[in-house]
Design a protein around this motif. Structure first.
Motif, PDB file in Angstrom:
ATOM      1  N   LEU A  49       0.833  -1.205   0.000  1.00  0.00           N
ATOM      2  CA  LEU A  49       0.000   0.000   0.000  1.00  0.00           C
ATOM      3  C   LEU A  49       0.865   1.251   0.000  1.00  0.00           C
ATOM      4  N   THR A  50       1.949   1.227   0.772  1.00  0.00           N
ATOM      5  CA  THR A  50       2.860   2.374   0.815  1.00  0.00           C
ATOM      6  C   THR A  50       3.505   2.614  -0.544  1.00  0.00           C
ATOM      7  N   GLU A  51       3.916   1.547  -1.195  1.00  0.00           N
ATOM      8  CA  GLU A  51       4.523   1.670  -2.534  1.00  0.00           C
ATOM      9  C   GLU A  51       3.532   2.233  -3.539  1.00  0.00           C
ATOM     10  N   GLN A  52       2.248   1.868  -3.407  1.00  0.00           N
ATOM     11  CA  GLN A  52       1.246   2.369  -4.352  1.00  0.00           C
ATOM     12  C   GLN A  52       0.945   3.847  -4.125  1.00  0.00           C
ATOM     13  N   VAL A  53       1.091   4.300  -2.891  1.00  0.00           N
ATOM     14  CA  VAL A  53       0.973   5.740  -2.623  1.00  0.00           C
ATOM     15  C   VAL A  53       2.113   6.478  -3.326  1.00  0.00           C
ATOM     16  N   GLU A  54       3.313   5.921  -3.231  1.00  0.00           N
ATOM     17  CA  GLU A  54       4.470   6.534  -3.876  1.00  0.00           C
ATOM     18  C   GLU A  54       4.332   6.545  -5.394  1.00  0.00           C
TER      19      GLU A  54
ATOM     20  N   ASP B 221      -2.684   9.601  -0.692  1.00  0.00           N
ATOM     21  CA  ASP B 221      -2.088   9.659   0.654  1.00  0.00           C
ATOM     22  C   ASP B 221      -3.079  10.319   1.604  1.00  0.00           C
ATOM     23  N   ASP B 222      -4.239   9.653   1.781  1.00  0.00           N
ATOM     24  CA  ASP B 222      -5.308  10.225   2.585  1.00  0.00           C
ATOM     25  C   ASP B 222      -5.431   9.498   3.919  1.00  0.00           C
TER      26      ASP B 222
ATOM     27  N   ALA C  97      -4.284   4.938   7.516  1.00  0.00           N
ATOM     28  CA  ALA C  97      -4.743   4.019   8.552  1.00  0.00           C
ATOM     29  C   ALA C  97      -4.562   2.565   8.123  1.00  0.00           C
ATOM     30  N   MET C  98      -4.880   2.260   6.882  1.00  0.00           N
ATOM     31  CA  MET C  98      -4.717   0.893   6.377  1.00  0.00           C
ATOM     32  C   MET C  98      -3.244   0.498   6.316  1.00  0.00           C
ATOM     33  N   ARG C  99      -2.408   1.426   5.887  1.00  0.00           N
ATOM     34  CA  ARG C  99      -0.979   1.135   5.774  1.00  0.00           C
ATOM     35  C   ARG C  99      -0.370   0.779   7.120  1.00  0.00           C
ATOM     36  N   LEU C 100      -0.625   1.618   8.121  1.00  0.00           N
ATOM     37  CA  LEU C 100      -0.016   1.405   9.432  1.00  0.00           C
ATOM     38  C   LEU C 100      -0.571   0.149  10.110  1.00  0.00           C
ATOM     39  N   SER C 101      -1.869  -0.046  10.001  1.00  0.00           N
ATOM     40  CA  SER C 101      -2.492  -1.193  10.662  1.00  0.00           C
ATOM     41  C   SER C 101      -2.051  -2.502  10.039  1.00  0.00           C
ATOM     42  N   SER C 102      -2.087  -2.571   8.736  1.00  0.00           N
ATOM     43  CA  SER C 102      -1.725  -3.827   8.071  1.00  0.00           C
ATOM     44  C   SER C 102      -0.234  -4.111   8.192  1.00  0.00           C
TER      45      SER C 102
ATOM     46  N   VAL D 239      -3.977   6.089  15.778  1.00  0.00           N
ATOM     47  CA  VAL D 239      -2.694   6.769  15.620  1.00  0.00           C
ATOM     48  C   VAL D 239      -2.641   7.485  14.269  1.00  0.00           C
ATOM     49  N   ALA D 240      -3.096   6.794  13.232  1.00  0.00           N
ATOM     50  CA  ALA D 240      -3.095   7.385  11.895  1.00  0.00           C
ATOM     51  C   ALA D 240      -4.003   8.614  11.836  1.00  0.00           C
ATOM     52  N   ALA D 241      -5.187   8.507  12.427  1.00  0.00           N
ATOM     53  CA  ALA D 241      -6.124   9.636  12.400  1.00  0.00           C
ATOM     54  C   ALA D 241      -5.568  10.822  13.188  1.00  0.00           C
ATOM     55  N   ALA D 242      -4.972  10.544  14.343  1.00  0.00           N
ATOM     56  CA  ALA D 242      -4.389  11.624  15.148  1.00  0.00           C
ATOM     57  C   ALA D 242      -3.266  12.319  14.385  1.00  0.00           C
ATOM     58  N   ARG D 243      -2.462  11.537  13.690  1.00  0.00           N
ATOM     59  CA  ARG D 243      -1.366  12.113  12.899  1.00  0.00           C
ATOM     60  C   ARG D 243      -1.920  12.945  11.742  1.00  0.00           C
ATOM     61  N   PHE D 244      -2.902  12.392  11.036  1.00  0.00           N
ATOM     62  CA  PHE D 244      -3.452  13.064   9.855  1.00  0.00           C
ATOM     63  C   PHE D 244      -4.172  14.351  10.241  1.00  0.00           C
ATOM     64  N   LEU D 245      -4.867  14.310  11.377  1.00  0.00           N
ATOM     65  CA  LEU D 245      -5.657  15.468  11.817  1.00  0.00           C
ATOM     66  C   LEU D 245      -4.867  16.410  12.714  1.00  0.00           C
ATOM     67  N   LYS D 246      -3.587  16.071  12.957  1.00  0.00           N
ATOM     68  CA  LYS D 246      -2.705  16.885  13.801  1.00  0.00           C
ATOM     69  C   LYS D 246      -3.286  17.077  15.216  1.00  0.00           C
TER      70      LYS D 246
END
Length: 430
Positions: free
Chosen positions: A221-226, A232-233, A238-243, A275-282
């Protein structure tokens, strides 16, 4: 502080704990390590009996530090390198030499399924030079209920072989979603600061998983974002970090996960989307802390209606905790949090658990995406209506309905899943 809040803190500290590797094989490893301690020498014969559900969750999962899978491997390294006093981190100090020694034991290890009342049950009998040691764990992953040396019972408590489990006085947990949300948002911050360890521990596991483990879902998933094939939403992050965390855990990485209700994947599903949501939403540190408490306690609450192990994928229910927390981080209140959980139960309640393995990472990512989607619907006051399926306007009733489906309705499903997996192991199925 309210008495119920003290109970909530105690519950969190009991159910959110570090675990190295999949918890079902770790139960076998812990029983084996205690057998070795009782026996006082390396056994020449090891017999293992497990419940069908424990067999299901131990058949195809990686054992940390070994590069191998399965319950025999877990038992072998439990014998040669397990710490009998370390609980779910029984294999934390495992060395390459101990792994090599364990390989020599594999031919003398036999595993079979035992018809017992507990869905979570592990029994290990170790024998050498006319002596024997037997250890039984059941009900919870680290709950030793029998210690026996040369036929003499040294310790025994309820739920040992032949002892029936006493049903709980009530299937209804002593809490509600509203009480959980109020606790998470109002309890003094210092009382819940310990939950931040879940974020740091599972983040380290995610970072490791991004290097490529198992099915490498997080890495792909990370490679596909790149490559700009994925955005990169919030949902993708959230899917990247969890999986990624699940990839590493299920493939035997030597890093602990912060578990929830006895499962590392449940801990990951209740932590990393938040964690992902907190990071994304600052979000700030306090918001992250309160969101993690809400997520983990909601996950525990939902699991209380179910058996420890069942045919229902527990990562999907743990992610409902994340959905609740993400909804709050997005500005939702109790009503929207309720909508989110109802949306998720209307969406992913049919995911089966067919044992622990690399595919768990796919189910974690699916459940994570459902959590974000359901949150986005909820903050716009869109929700599955009571007229559909098992969903009720009362979110606590919806959660109870899901528990009933899991605990009663999916018993035959669980039996057939186990039968299929046993046939595969015996070479009778494809």
């Amino acid at each position: 502080m309210k008495a119920q809040w003290t109970d909530f803190i105690t519950l969190l500290k009991r159910e959110v704990v570090p675990a190295l590797g999949c918890t079902e094989p770790m139960s076998v490893a812990l029983a084996a390590a205690n057998c070795r301690k009782l026996l006082g020498q390396v056994p020449t014969r090891i017999s293992i009996w497990v419940s069908g559900n424990l067999f299901k969750n131990g058949m195809g999962v990686g054992v940390p530090g070994t590069g191998m899978i399965g319950l025999p491997v877990a038992a072998a390294v439990g014998i040669t390198g397990g710490n009998p006093d370390a609980g779910l981190e029984v294999l934390k100090g495992l060395t390459p030499a101990q792994v090599e020694a364990a390989k020599a034991l594999l031919p003398v290890i036999q595993v079979d399924v035992k018809d017992v009342p507990d869905v979570l049950y592990a029994e290990v009998l170790a024998e050498a030079d006319g002596h024997s040691a037997r250890v039984v764990i059941c009900t919870d992953h680290t709950r030793i209920v029998l210690l026996e040396k040369d036929g003499e019972v040294l310790m025994e408590q309820a739920s040992a072989p032949g002892v029936q489990i006493q049903p709980a006085k009530s299937d209804k947990p002593g809490m509600t979603l509203r009480e959980i949300v109020a606790f998470a948002l109002e309890v003094p911050l210092a009382e819940i600061a310990f939950i931040r360890e879940a974020a740091s521990m599972n983040q380290a596991l995610a970072d490791e998983g991004l290097q490529g483990y198992g099915l490498s879902i997080g890495k792909i998933l990370t490679e596909q974002v790149e490559r700009k094939l994925l955005s990169d939403d919030l949902m993708t992050l959230a899917m990247r970090l969890s999986s990624a965390a699940s990839d590493a855990r299920m493939d035997g990485a030597m890093l602990p996960a912060m578990s929830n209700s006895g499962s590392g994947n449940q801990g990951i599903a209740a932590t990393m989307p938040v964690v992902a949501a907190a990071r994304f939403l600052k979000a700030d540190e306090e918001q992250l802390t309160r969101a993690l408490v809400m997520s983990h306690l909601v996950a525990i609450y939902i699991k209380m209606y179910q058996n420890k192990l069942s045919a229902l994928c527990a990562a999907s229910t743990a992610a409902m905790g994340s959905g609740a927390a993400i909804t709050w981080l997005l500005g939702g209140q109790f009503e929207q949090i309720s909508h989110c959980i109802n949306n998720m139960i209307g969406d992913v309640s049919g995911i089966i658990c067919d044992g622990a393995g690399s595919a768990c990472s796919m189910k974690v990512s699916t459940s994570t995406s459902a959590a974000v989607k359901s949150s986005l619907m909820a903050i716009n006051n869109l929700h599955v209506p009571q007229s559909e399926g098992i969903v009720s306007d009362d979110v606590d009733q919806t959660i109870a309905n899901l528990g009933r489906l899991s605990k009663r309705g999916m018993l035959d499903t669980d039996i057939e899943i186990i039968n299929i997996m046993r046939a595969k192991q015996q070479g009778k199925g494809n």
